[in-house]
Enzyme design. Structure first.
Site, PDB file in Angstrom:
ATOM      1  N   LYS A  22       0.837  -1.214   0.000  1.00 43.23           N
ATOM      2  CA  LYS A  22       0.000   0.000   0.000  1.00 43.23           C
ATOM      3  C   LYS A  22       0.866   1.257   0.000  1.00 43.23           C
ATOM      4  O   LYS A  22       0.618   2.194  -0.756  1.00 43.23           O
ATOM      5  CB  LYS A  22      -0.901  -0.004   1.241  1.00 43.23           C
ATOM      6  CG  LYS A  22      -1.549   1.339   1.521  1.00 43.23           C
ATOM      7  CD  LYS A  22      -2.360   1.332   2.792  1.00 43.23           C
ATOM      8  CE  LYS A  22      -1.621   1.536   4.081  1.00 43.23           C
ATOM      9  NZ  LYS A  22      -1.236   2.922   4.414  1.00 43.23           N
ATOM     10  N   ARG A  92      -4.696  10.623   4.794  1.00 46.28           N
ATOM     11  CA  ARG A  92      -3.595  11.593   4.896  1.00 46.28           C
ATOM     12  C   ARG A  92      -2.665  11.551   3.700  1.00 46.28           C
ATOM     13  O   ARG A  92      -2.101  12.544   3.295  1.00 46.28           O
ATOM     14  CB  ARG A  92      -2.736  11.249   6.109  1.00 46.28           C
ATOM     15  CG  ARG A  92      -3.209  11.649   7.398  1.00 46.28           C
ATOM     16  CD  ARG A  92      -2.059  11.522   8.370  1.00 46.28           C
ATOM     17  NE  ARG A  92      -1.365  12.770   8.516  1.00 46.28           N
ATOM     18  CZ  ARG A  92      -0.191  13.042   8.007  1.00 46.28           C
ATOM     19  NH1 ARG A  92       0.462  12.165   7.306  1.00 46.28           N
ATOM     20  NH2 ARG A  92       0.354  14.225   8.191  1.00 46.28           N
ATOM     21  N   ARG A 121       0.758  14.389  13.487  1.00 39.19           N
ATOM     22  CA  ARG A 121       1.263  14.172  12.124  1.00 39.19           C
ATOM     23  C   ARG A 121       1.212  15.406  11.217  1.00 39.19           C
ATOM     24  O   ARG A 121       0.474  15.441  10.230  1.00 39.19           O
ATOM     25  CB  ARG A 121       0.527  13.006  11.466  1.00 39.19           C
ATOM     26  CG  ARG A 121       0.705  11.715  12.197  1.00 39.19           C
ATOM     27  CD  ARG A 121      -0.041  10.575  11.564  1.00 39.19           C
ATOM     28  NE  ARG A 121       0.641  10.006  10.430  1.00 39.19           N
ATOM     29  CZ  ARG A 121       0.115   9.101   9.622  1.00 39.19           C
ATOM     30  NH1 ARG A 121      -1.118   8.701   9.811  1.00 39.19           N
ATOM     31  NH2 ARG A 121       0.797   8.618   8.610  1.00 39.19           N
ATOM     32  N   ASP A 304       4.687   0.338  12.043  1.00 37.94           N
ATOM     33  CA  ASP A 304       3.495  -0.308  11.481  1.00 37.94           C
ATOM     34  C   ASP A 304       3.368  -1.777  11.886  1.00 37.94           C
ATOM     35  O   ASP A 304       2.380  -2.426  11.532  1.00 37.94           O
ATOM     36  CB  ASP A 304       3.494  -0.196   9.941  1.00 37.94           C
ATOM     37  CG  ASP A 304       3.299   1.235   9.475  1.00 37.94           C
ATOM     38  OD1 ASP A 304       2.858   2.070  10.285  1.00 37.94           O
ATOM     39  OD2 ASP A 304       3.587   1.512   8.294  1.00 37.94           O
ATOM     40  N   ILE A 326       8.058   6.687  16.886  1.00 36.21           N
ATOM     41  CA  ILE A 326       7.733   7.406  15.638  1.00 36.21           C
ATOM     42  C   ILE A 326       6.504   8.296  15.837  1.00 36.21           C
ATOM     43  O   ILE A 326       6.526   9.479  15.516  1.00 36.21           O
ATOM     44  CB  ILE A 326       7.505   6.417  14.474  1.00 36.21           C
ATOM     45  CG1 ILE A 326       8.750   5.539  14.271  1.00 36.21           C
ATOM     46  CG2 ILE A 326       7.163   7.176  13.180  1.00 36.21           C
ATOM     47  CD1 ILE A 326       9.992   6.263  13.829  1.00 36.21           C
ATOM     48  N   ARG A 396      -8.591  -0.556   4.762  1.00 37.05           N
ATOM     49  CA  ARG A 396      -7.787   0.505   4.128  1.00 37.05           C
ATOM     50  C   ARG A 396      -6.459  -0.038   3.615  1.00 37.05           C
ATOM     51  O   ARG A 396      -5.901   0.492   2.662  1.00 37.05           O
ATOM     52  CB  ARG A 396      -7.487   1.626   5.141  1.00 37.05           C
ATOM     53  CG  ARG A 396      -8.701   2.453   5.472  1.00 37.05           C
ATOM     54  CD  ARG A 396      -8.298   3.596   6.368  1.00 37.05           C
ATOM     55  NE  ARG A 396      -7.112   4.235   5.834  1.00 37.05           N
ATOM     56  CZ  ARG A 396      -6.320   5.044   6.510  1.00 37.05           C
ATOM     57  NH1 ARG A 396      -6.594   5.329   7.750  1.00 37.05           N
ATOM     58  NH2 ARG A 396      -5.264   5.574   5.942  1.00 37.05           N
TER      59      ARG A 396
HETATM   60  N1  EPU Z   1       6.541  14.528  10.885  1.00 35.83           N
HETATM   61  C1  EPU Z   1       6.599  15.858  11.188  1.00 35.83           C
HETATM   62  N2  EPU Z   1       6.504  16.773  10.177  1.00 35.83           N
HETATM   63  C2  EPU Z   1       6.354  16.396   8.878  1.00 35.83           C
HETATM   64  C3  EPU Z   1       6.305  15.027   8.564  1.00 35.83           C
HETATM   65  C4  EPU Z   1       6.403  14.107   9.594  1.00 35.83           C
HETATM   66  O1  EPU Z   1       6.728  16.235  12.347  1.00 35.83           O
HETATM   67  O2  EPU Z   1       6.282  17.271   8.002  1.00 35.83           O
HETATM   68  C5  EPU Z   1       6.682  13.541  11.956  1.00 35.83           C
HETATM   69  C6  EPU Z   1       5.434  12.651  12.101  1.00 35.83           C
HETATM   70  O3  EPU Z   1       4.450  13.275  12.881  1.00 35.83           O
HETATM   71  C7  EPU Z   1       6.020  11.411  12.717  1.00 35.83           C
HETATM   72  C8  EPU Z   1       7.401  11.318  12.050  1.00 35.83           C
HETATM   73  O4  EPU Z   1       7.707  12.626  11.591  1.00 35.83           O
HETATM   74  O5  EPU Z   1       6.160  11.591  14.094  1.00 35.83           O
HETATM   75  C9  EPU Z   1       7.528  10.356  10.910  1.00 35.83           C
HETATM   76  O6  EPU Z   1       6.409  10.476  10.049  1.00 35.83           O
HETATM   77  P1  EPU Z   1       6.462  10.191   8.498  1.00 35.83           P
HETATM   78  O7  EPU Z   1       6.315  11.481   7.778  1.00 35.83           O
HETATM   79  O8  EPU Z   1       7.627   9.330   8.165  1.00 35.83           O
HETATM   80  O9  EPU Z   1       5.123   9.330   8.308  1.00 35.83           O
HETATM   81  P2  EPU Z   1       4.188   9.401   7.054  1.00 35.83           P
HETATM   82  O10 EPU Z   1       5.003   9.624   5.850  1.00 35.83           O
HETATM   83  O11 EPU Z   1       3.039  10.280   7.321  1.00 35.83           O
HETATM   84  C10 EPU Z   1       4.377   6.863   6.434  1.00 35.83           C
HETATM   85  C11 EPU Z   1       3.424   5.716   6.234  1.00 35.83           C
HETATM   86  C12 EPU Z   1       2.855   5.299   7.582  1.00 35.83           C
HETATM   87  C13 EPU Z   1       4.019   4.867   8.477  1.00 35.83           C
HETATM   88  C14 EPU Z   1       5.046   6.028   8.592  1.00 35.83           C
HETATM   89  C15 EPU Z   1       6.279   5.653   9.373  1.00 35.83           C
HETATM   90  C16 EPU Z   1       2.573   6.079   4.003  1.00 35.83           C
HETATM   91  C17 EPU Z   1       1.432   6.457   3.128  1.00 35.83           C
HETATM   92  N3  EPU Z   1       2.358   6.143   5.327  1.00 35.83           N
HETATM   93  O12 EPU Z   1       3.619   7.902   7.038  1.00 35.83           O
HETATM   94  O13 EPU Z   1       2.016   4.186   7.347  1.00 35.83           O
HETATM   95  O14 EPU Z   1       3.547   4.544   9.750  1.00 35.83           O
HETATM   96  O15 EPU Z   1       5.455   6.449   7.273  1.00 35.83           O
HETATM   97  O16 EPU Z   1       6.900   4.566   8.805  1.00 35.83           O
HETATM   98  O17 EPU Z   1       3.633   5.736   3.515  1.00 35.83           O
HETATM   99  C18 EPU Z   1       0.270   2.678   7.823  1.00 35.83           C
HETATM  100  O18 EPU Z   1       0.501   2.112   6.736  1.00 35.83           O
HETATM  101  O19 EPU Z   1      -0.514   2.172   8.686  1.00 35.83           O
HETATM  102  C19 EPU Z   1       0.897   3.954   8.132  1.00 35.83           C
HETATM  103  C20 EPU Z   1       0.446   4.775   9.076  1.00 35.83           C
END
Ligand code: EPU
Length: 420
Positions: A22, A92, A121, A304, A326, A396
């Site tokens: 996904k 998101r 997030r 995850d 995380i 999802r």
């Molecule tokens: N963060 C910030 N500012 C930002 C971006 C992130 O503070 O601009 C923080 C987040 O709040 C978090 C950390 O940085 O504390 C890492 O977040 P990241 O941006 O890596 O997460 P994401 O890109 O929103 C993706 C996956 C998630 C997975 C995380 C961590 C996708 C679509 N989503 O989320 O997947 O948990 O990376 O590996 O790729 C899931 O599949 O259930 C899921 C939530």
């Protein structure tokens, strides 16, 4: 509202082919906006988040067709640059269209995603990076308006690795003049999958999979065919499920190194793991040795898979600690696991788990995707019947989870329930 009814206690056995990832499929779909040609994506997981992203692409003017696990996107008529709040709120990962839209139109309007069940997030790192590349941003009525006449390659240092942030900026940077260097970039395999796709489309990206990624323009990109990688989180979920039931399964279509951190912890817990090039055999039974985990960016233990591993540790013969590093609020499964007989106490970012002899069926409510998965695993091993309510979270991200588990011998049924 649909729910799952699980009669626990059946040992899982057999083989499962892991579906496409996904979290690789969603950025791949967003990247189709970078071409005005046709993109053919194969090995796509047929899950709700993928449908949501397809709807978003259609709302921007793309035509999308789905044939089995192949999704074809024709982006020639894309003429909108606005991702509305109702779609971003649902998922998101809709923010992933921001980079491609900025590249294509020099502007994008994307609703801010707001909070979600696993924490606040924010997307500040995505936006700051785009600003550094010359974009101007303004928040108008909850929508982030980004404009940029000409993007310039620059050096971006992320405060911490962000998965979708790295992907978003990598896509925007294909339209920048000169080289963009991303430092402290996320190293997840899904990033490498996206970079490979963009390179096939004509971009020039090196370093994906390491902390430093260099992107040298290439926009407008051309048509391409791309196969997304397998879902390491789906694989990990089944890898945990089998020993929880005292069973033995073989997972195919997955490179073991993608879940090396999980497999190592499974071995420490007393589970037998046999790896081959593209398959994993796994067997074991409770009680497990107690094992501590701390979530971290790849190649660390994935957040995850934290909830699923915690469900397994409920059946250890001692005490273990799960530390979530995380996301600040990713323990919503804890009260539900306790309803099933778990003995878990949360203190800040740590969950202290005291192993119990068995779990007992109850009605439990899913709060997010991976929390839901942990409740299903707990239900598979619990005595009597477990009802997992609000399973739309599960749908999802898991492709036919009930069918796959049934094929492995589980007694699991999807029924129209009376609601939570
Ligand atoms: N963060 C910030 N500012 C930002 C971006 C992130 O503070 O601009 C923080 C987040 O709040 C978090 C950390 O940085 O504390 C890492 O977040 P990241 O941006 O890596 O997460 P994401 O890109 O929103 C993706 C996956 C998630 C997975 C995380 C961590 C996708 C679509 N989503 O989320 O997947 O948990 O990376 O590996 O790729 C899931 O599949 O259930 C899921 C939530």
């Amino acid at each position: 509202m649909q729910e799952l009814r699980i009669n626990g206690g059946r040992k899982l056995s057999g083989e499962i082919e892991v579906s496409g990832a996904k979290n690789a499929a969603l950025p791949a779909l967003a990247a189709t906006l970078l071409t005005d040609g046709i993109t053919i994506l194969s090995n796509m997981p047929i899950v709700r988040d993928v449908f949501s992203m397809c709807h978003l692409l259609e709302s921007l003017g793309a035509s999308v067709s789905i044939d089995g696990t192949t999704i074809t996107v024709d982006s020639s008529n894309v003429n909108q640059w606005r991702a509305p709040h109702d779609l971003v709120r649902k998922m998101r990962a809709s923010v992933l269209v921001m980079g491609p839209l900025l590249a294509r139109f020099g502007r994008a309007e994307v609703a801010l995603p707001g909070g979600c069940t696993i924490g606040n997030r924010p997307i500040d790192m995505h936006i700051n990076a785009m600003r550094q590349m010359g974009a101007e941003t303004e928040l108008i009525k909850g929508d982030e308006h980004i404009t940029c006449k000409s993007m310039k390659g620059t050096r971006v240092h992320f405060d911490r690795p962000t998965v979708t942030g790295t992907e978003n900026v990598m896509m925007a940077a294909t339209a920048a003049e000169g080289m963009t260097v991303l430092e402290n970039a996320a190293r997840e395999p899904e990033i490498t999958c996206l970079a490979n796709m963009l390179n096939k489309m004509g971009a020039n990206i090196v370093g994906a999979g390491t902390g430093t990624i260099e992107i040298e323009g290439g926009y407008p990109l051309s048509s391409a065919e791309h196969r997304v990688i397998s879902d390491r989180i789906e694989a990990g979920t089944y890898a945990v499920a089998a020993p929880m039931t005292g069973g033995s399964i073989r997972l195919t279509g997955i490179e073991p190194k993608m879940i090396a951190s999980l497999l190592s912890k499974m071995r420490s817990a007393g589970v037998a793991v046999t790896e081959s090039e593209n398959a994993i055999e796994i067997s074991g039974e409770p009680p497990f040795y107690p094992v501590d985990i701390t979530t971290a960016e790849y190649p660390g233990f994935p957040t995850d898979l934290q909830a699923q591993f915690m469900a397994m540790m409920c059946l250890s013969d001692g005490k273990s600690v799960v530390t979530e590093n995380i996301f600040e609020d990713r323990f919503k499964h804890v009260p539900e696991l306790n309803r099933l007989g778990g003995d878990i106490v949360i203190r800040g970012r740590n969950a202290f788990i005291r192993g119990v002899k068995y779990l007992s069926g109850a009605a439990v409510t899913a709060s997010d995707l991976r929390a839901s998965a942990s409740l299903v695993l707990a239900g598979l091993t619990a005595r009597d019947t477990t009802r997992v309510l609000r399973i739309y979270h599960l749908d999802r991200g898991y492709s036919g989870i009930d069918d796959k588990l049934r094929a492995l011998g589980a007694s699991i049924e999807r029924v129209d329930g009376e609601g939570p």
